[in-house]
Each structure stands twice: as structure tokens, then as C-alpha cells.
Design a protein around this motif. Structure first.
Motif, PDB file in Angstrom:
ATOM      1  N   ARG A 133      43.900-107.909 -21.109  1.00  6.29           N
ATOM      2  CA  ARG A 133      42.704-108.729 -21.294  1.00  6.29           C
ATOM      3  C   ARG A 133      43.057-110.170 -21.661  1.00  6.29           C
ATOM      4  N   ASN A 134      44.061-110.367 -22.540  1.00  7.43           N
ATOM      5  CA  ASN A 134      44.371-111.738 -22.951  1.00  7.43           C
ATOM      6  C   ASN A 134      44.834-112.592 -21.780  1.00  7.43           C
ATOM      7  N   GLU A 137      41.648-113.369 -19.600  1.00  4.79           N
ATOM      8  CA  GLU A 137      40.847-114.407 -20.249  1.00  4.79           C
ATOM      9  C   GLU A 137      41.537-115.764 -20.189  1.00  4.79           C
ATOM     10  N   ILE A 153      34.424-108.130 -18.208  1.00  7.69           N
ATOM     11  CA  ILE A 153      35.859-107.966 -17.954  1.00  7.69           C
ATOM     12  C   ILE A 153      36.272-106.519 -18.195  1.00  7.69           C
ATOM     13  N   SER A 155      39.784-104.195 -18.077  1.00 12.43           N
ATOM     14  CA  SER A 155      41.251-104.244 -18.001  1.00 12.43           C
ATOM     15  C   SER A 155      41.827-102.836 -17.974  1.00 12.43           C
ATOM     16  N   GLU A 158      43.223-101.366 -21.207  1.00 13.60           N
ATOM     17  CA  GLU A 158      42.326-100.760 -22.185  1.00 13.60           C
ATOM     18  C   GLU A 158      41.926 -99.339 -21.803  1.00 13.60           C
TER      19      GLU A 158
END
Length: 235
Positions: A133-134, A137, A153, A155, A158
Motif C-alpha cells: 500500500r505505501n 500511495e 486501494i 493491495s 494486505e
């Protein structure tokens, strides 16, 4: 060849199936679809891998960008260690990600026409990526696309399962309460196309004409200009 031309060459039954059912949800991949990041990050990866080699054999950048495109980095690292007969230390992936983020910050751009498409869409859309995710983003933030995808979002990190596993696409459809038959996926990699096909979702394969054959062989309708997504919906 443009997407509309590809559809025009399909048998009539397939053509009708491709055009009659407009999407109720569009799921975009991130790397290589929303942003031009694959070539940047994989070039960094291949350079760092080749720096570990003492022998003469090294990874050809063009070949292995295509080979690693859309795949989980941990899987790429396992394959590279076998190919290069090397053992990477426990910090290699973290070092690569740091270097890749720096390169993305300097060089990353949104796909041409992407903002126009997002501003024009009248159906829900989201992003579903194999990246953490990071990173998703970060890529969206520095290209100005993050405001379009806040709260949209998905991912694989996750979920604990990566493309070609279809779970990330199935999760997106379930979140929006959309049947997979009513969704479209936009992907640039064979791995991503395989994931969409496994989820029974129609998939559009985005990339230059040189990559259309492999995208089509995996089951996608290939196209090269992101704006064609709008013209197809309007059909």
C-alpha cells in the motif's frame, strides 16, 4: 492496433459479448497502468542484482523487465538468485525498495490520458495492485492521482495472496457489491491478466503494440491509448 479495431476483428458472438455489457466497476492495476513505474523499479532491481554477480552472466534489462513485470518482488528475487547463482542478504529487498522509491520520486509520471479518463468516468473505479500500500500511495501521490483513489486501494500485501491469484480482484468486486461479470480490469502484465481471467472478469490489456500479442494470448483485449477505455464504454 487500437482496442476498437481489435474488437472489430472478433467473431460476431464475441464482439457482442465484448460490447453489450458496459461495466459497473473498473479495476485498474497501478504499476504500468495508472503510472509508468514498472520500467523504473525493475531497472533498479536488475541493476542491483547484477551488481551482486562475480561471473560473466548477468540479467539483460529488457528481457527481465518483461519477465518480472507484474510479479511479486519476493518471487522475482528467488528466481534471480537461481539464475545468477547468488545468495542475497536479508536487507537486499529493503535496500531495493528504498532505491526504487527514490528513482520513482525523480522520474515517475502518470500514464498519458489517465486524468482525463478518471475525470470522465461515470462508473465506480478502484486500483488493485500486487504492490504494498505505501508504494501504491507513493506512486499515486507524486503523480497527482492519489485524490482520485482515496479509499479505493486494494493491495495484495494486505490479503496475503498475489496475482495471478484472483483474490485482490474478487475482493474489490465484493467490496463494491458488483458481480464479476459486470466488472472490467485494466492490466499491463500477463500475470495480472491471468488473475483477472481466473476471477472471470473481462480484462483489457494496456501496453505498446509490441506487447499486444502476449496480452491477447493471456486472454486480454489489448490497447495502447488509455483514452480508448472511455470510447469502449460509450459503445
Amino acid at each position: 492496433m487500437c482496442l476498437s479495431a481489435v474488437i472489430g476483428e472478433l467473431p460476431e458472438q464475441e464482439k457482442r459479448a465484448a460490447l453489450l455489457r458496459a461495466p459497473k466497476l473498473i479495476i485498474f492495476d497501478c504499476d504500468g497502468v495508472l503510472v509508468h513505474s514498472e520500467e523504473i523499479t525493475l531497472s533498479v532491481l536488475i541493476t542491483l542484482l547484477n551488481a551482486q554477480v562475480t561471473g560473466s552472466f548477468k540479467l539483460d534489462e529488457e528481457t527481465y523487465i518483461e519477465r518480472f513485470r507484474g510479479r511479486r518482488i519476493a518471487e522475482c528475487l528467488r528466481e534471480a538468485q537461481g539464475l545468477l547463482n547468488i545468495e542475497l542478504d536479508s536487507q537486499f529487498e529493503a535496500h531495493f525498495r528504498h532505491q526504487a522509491l527514490a528513482a520513482l520520486t525523480l522520474n515517475l509520471k502518470a500514464t498519458d490520458g489517465m486524468v482525463e479518463v478518471l475525470q470522465s468516468l461515470t462508473v465506480p473505479y478502484c486500483v488493485a495492485s500486487s504492490a504494498p500500500r505505501n508504494k501504491i500511495e507513493h506512486c499515486l501521490r507524486i503523480t497527482g492521482l492519489l485524490p482520485y483513489f482515496e479509499g479505493r486501494i486494494f493491495s495484495c500485501y494486505e490479503l496475503g495472496r498475489w496475482k495471478p491469484d484472483p483474490l485482490v480482484f474478487l475482493t474489490a468486486c465484493a467490496t463494491y457489491n458488483i458481480d464479476t461479470a459486470d466488472a472490467w480490469v485494466v492490466e499491463d502484465s500477463v500475470t495480472g491478466v491471468q488473475a483477472a481471467m481466473a476471477a472471470h472478469i473481462k480484462v483489457l490489456g494496456f501496453g505498446p503494440p509490441s506487447r499486444h500479442a502476449q496480452l491477447a494470448a493471456a486472454g486480454a483485449l489489448p490497447f495502447s491509448d488509455m483514452r480508448e477505455v472511455l470510447s469502449l464504454i460509450n459503445h
